[in-house]
Design a protein around this motif. Structure first.
Motif, PDB file in Angstrom:
ATOM      1  N   PRO A   1       0.511   1.268  -0.374  1.00 27.83           N
ATOM      2  CA  PRO A   1       0.894   2.685  -0.364  1.00 27.83           C
ATOM      3  C   PRO A   1       1.145   3.220  -1.773  1.00 27.83           C
ATOM      4  CG  PRO A   1       2.242   1.369   1.150  1.00 27.83           C
ATOM      5  CD  PRO A   1       1.528   0.411   0.268  1.00 27.83           C
TER       6      PRO A   1
ATOM      7  N   THR B   1       5.987   5.587   4.838  1.00 34.56           N
ATOM      8  CA  THR B   1       4.827   6.372   4.453  1.00 34.56           C
ATOM      9  C   THR B   1       4.220   7.075   5.667  1.00 34.56           C
ATOM     10  OG1 THR B   1       3.485   4.372   4.639  1.00 34.56           O
ATOM     11  CG2 THR B   1       4.338   4.928   2.466  1.00 34.56           C
TER      12      THR B   1
ATOM     13  N   PRO C   1       1.454   7.132   7.424  1.00 34.63           N
ATOM     14  CA  PRO C   1       0.842   6.483   8.586  1.00 34.63           C
ATOM     15  C   PRO C   1       1.836   6.029   9.649  1.00 34.63           C
ATOM     16  CG  PRO C   1      -0.193   5.698   6.576  1.00 34.63           C
ATOM     17  CD  PRO C   1       0.998   6.515   6.157  1.00 34.63           C
ATOM     18  N   HIS C   2       3.113   5.977   9.302  1.00 35.74           N
ATOM     19  CA  HIS C   2       4.121   5.516  10.253  1.00 35.74           C
ATOM     20  C   HIS C   2       4.881   6.659  10.927  1.00 35.74           C
ATOM     21  CE1 HIS C   2       3.244   1.521   8.831  1.00 35.74           C
ATOM     22  NE2 HIS C   2       3.449   1.933   7.598  1.00 35.74           N
TER      23      HIS C   2
ATOM     24  N   ILE D   1     -11.524   6.933   7.302  1.00 38.61           N
ATOM     25  CA  ILE D   1     -10.642   8.085   7.485  1.00 38.61           C
ATOM     26  C   ILE D   1     -11.378   9.377   7.131  1.00 38.61           C
ATOM     27  CG2 ILE D   1      -8.489   9.178   6.740  1.00 38.61           C
ATOM     28  CD1 ILE D   1      -7.399   6.404   6.131  1.00 38.61           C
TER      29      ILE D   1
ATOM     30  N   ARG E   1       3.576  15.306  14.046  1.00 39.65           N
ATOM     31  CA  ARG E   1       4.190  13.986  13.929  1.00 39.65           C
ATOM     32  C   ARG E   1       5.500  14.137  13.160  1.00 39.65           C
ATOM     33  NH1 ARG E   1       0.671   9.756  11.127  1.00 39.65           N
ATOM     34  NH2 ARG E   1       0.559  11.429   9.584  1.00 39.65           N
TER      35      ARG E   1
ATOM     36  N   GLY F   1      -0.716  -1.210   9.787  1.00 40.13           N
ATOM     37  CA  GLY F   1      -1.533  -0.149   9.222  1.00 40.13           C
ATOM     38  C   GLY F   1      -1.919  -0.340   7.765  1.00 40.13           C
TER      39      GLY F   1
ATOM     40  N   GLN G   1      -5.026   1.308   6.204  1.00 35.58           N
ATOM     41  CA  GLN G   1      -5.063   2.725   5.954  1.00 35.58           C
ATOM     42  C   GLN G   1      -4.783   3.078   4.498  1.00 35.58           C
ATOM     43  OE1 GLN G   1      -3.257   5.195   9.151  1.00 35.58           O
ATOM     44  NE2 GLN G   1      -2.500   3.258   9.948  1.00 35.58           N
ATOM     45  N   TYR G   2      -4.479   2.086   3.679  1.00 37.09           N
ATOM     46  CA  TYR G   2      -4.126   2.360   2.308  1.00 37.09           C
ATOM     47  C   TYR G   2      -5.290   2.031   1.366  1.00 37.09           C
ATOM     48  CZ  TYR G   2       0.564   2.416   4.258  1.00 37.09           C
ATOM     49  OH  TYR G   2       1.672   2.701   5.015  1.00 37.09           O
TER      50      TYR G   2
END
Length: 453
Positions: free
Chosen positions: A16, A23, A25-26, A246, A357, A445, A448-449
């Motif tokens: 991250p 971050t 994504p959470h 993404i 979110r 996740g 995702q970084y």
């Protein structure tokens, strides 16, 4: 400032950027709205200073490297409904805020905020002042696309109170520009900087990206030479994050030759060593500022802060976001607006705080956030001070994580003793890696970084 390439290569892993903790994504889509509203109420019992983030998503064309939340198209018919929705969102959210709160910072991001016409810029600036009280010395910044900026827009920005600008440049090389679908001759950037200086803008930042197709250390050094001739106050120079799972448009770049890891490392080395020799301070995490810049003074004074816009000089400031995908960042809560334009336009008429979110921080999250942000912003954690501020004995609380730093201590990235944890000058290039052992959410996740280098 010397850069040790073999050492940096060793730590080049996904991780991250820590513009928040936890971050993005959470963030979750199942946080009860009543808990969000209670957190907003709790946040407004005092007249704390405010920062406003306004997301303008529109772009005429898509830059193929882009990872931002955008709406692409030359048709401006969507702009007026969007501005009306922003006005309504500001009106609704302002009702929840302590009436004595003053706005000390505004940031327009995108997309392309300068997609707006001069009349729309002035109108939106006036509507912000209708809903909020601005401090006399408020920082009002906007991200600028030099390709389509006009002198009339610059005057409108000045009339609306903007005093800082960040210019998207990325690279001046024509071959690179063609590959990324962003044609922007240096003369265009030079003209816009002149307009902004003449209009009295107090600070100009330039965004560059390394790791794009056909870039080499020498071609990027030429871009640096050209941009340095404009005497910007700050640089934000990012490594290109290739995440086509993404952002599918990034697959288009795979048709071209992307720099390999060693070439990217060589570019990073050249960037850091050159800018620091040219009078810029390496603030950390891709940011550089002149020695007399407020960002440098904040770093020296230990008052630097980090948020979704990067590094900031303002401490104790809550951020309220407006527009699709924007994120509000207040004590104990992250809140993100709907990410798609139709959903945002619909929801903003129904809810004061439309939730796509959100995340409510636990006690453990708060402790880890304070620790990680201290490392990111001050490069030092004093155990006595941190234990007092956080209400735990941090050396015991992070006993396991501190042991994990032993290899980094052996490599000279950190110094650890009974008084605290200090990031060394060579370790400041790897702040993301140093923070990662303290991230309790990292295992989920990780894909995702982007990579840390």
């Amino acid at each position: 400032m010397h850069v040790d390439l073999p050492l940096i290569r060793k730590y080049d892993v996904p991780g991250p950027r820590y513009t928040s903790y936890p971050t993005a994504p959470h963030f979750r889509d199942d946080v009860p709205p009543e808990q969000v509203l209670q957190a907003i109420k709790d946040n407004n019992t005092q007249a704390r200073p405010l920062s406003l983030y306004v997301h303008i998503p529109f772009c005429q064309t898509l830059c193929w490297y882009c990872g931002c939340t955008t709406v692409i198209g030359k048709n401006a018919s969507q702009t007026e409904p969007y501005l009306a929705a922003l006005d309504e969102e500001m009106r609704r959210k302002a009702r929840w805020l302590h009436p004595a709160r003053k706005v000390v910072q505004i940031h327009f991001g995108g997309g392309t905020p300068t997609f707006l016409t001069p009349a729309q810029i002035r109108w939106l600036g006036a509507r912000i002042r209708t809903h909020f009280t601005l401090a006399e010395d408020a920082e009002i910044a906007i991200e600028v696309d030099p390709r389509r900026l006009t002198i009339e827009q610059v005057q409108a920005l000045k009339d609306a109170g903007f005093n800082r600008a960040s210019l998207g440049v990325q690279d001046n090389n024509p071959r690179v520009q063609k590959a990324i679908n962003r044609i922007q001759p240096f003369e265009m950037t030079e003209r816009v900087v002149g307009w902004l200086r003449d209009a009295g803008f107090s600070s100009i930042n330039v965004d560059l990206i390394y790791g794009l197709p056909y870039q080499t250390t020498d071609t990027f050094d030429q871009t640096l030479s050209e941009v340095l001739s404009l005497r910007p106050d700050r640089f934000a120079i990012y490594t290109y994050a290739h995440v086509p799972w993404i952002k599918p448009a990034q697959k288009l770049l795979e048709r071209h030759t992307l720099p390999g890891p060693d070439e990217k490392l060589a570019m990073q080395k050249r960037i850091i060593e050159r800018l620091t020799s040219e009078g810029f301070r390496y603030i950390g995490m891709d940011h550089y500022a002149r020695q007399d810049d407020e960002l440098t003074r904040a770093w020296q004074a230990g008052t630097l802060r980090r948020n979704f816009q990067g590094y900031s000089t303002l401490a104790g400031v809550d951020i309220y976001g407006f527009g699709m995908s924007s994120i509000s960042q207040i004590d104990g809560l992250y809140l993100q607006n709907p990410r798609e334009l139709p959903d945002y336009l619909e929801r903003i008429l129904q809810d004061d705080f439309p939730i796509h979110r959100a995340y409510l921080l636990s006690d453990d999250d708060r402790i880890r956030r304070a620790w990680i942000m201290a490392l990111m912003c001050q490069a030092r954690v004093d155990f006595t001070d941190a234990s007092r501020d956080l209400g735990v004995e941090v050396a015991d609380y992070f006993e396991h994580e501190l042991r994990e730093l032993a290899p980094m201590a052996d490599d000279g990235l950190v110094e650890l003793d009974a008084s605290g944890l200090t990031v060394t000058p060579r370790g400041r290039l790897l702040l993301r890696n140093i923070c990662m052992p303290f991230d309790a959410h990292l295992s989920a996740g990780a894909r995702q970084y982007s990579r840390t280098i």
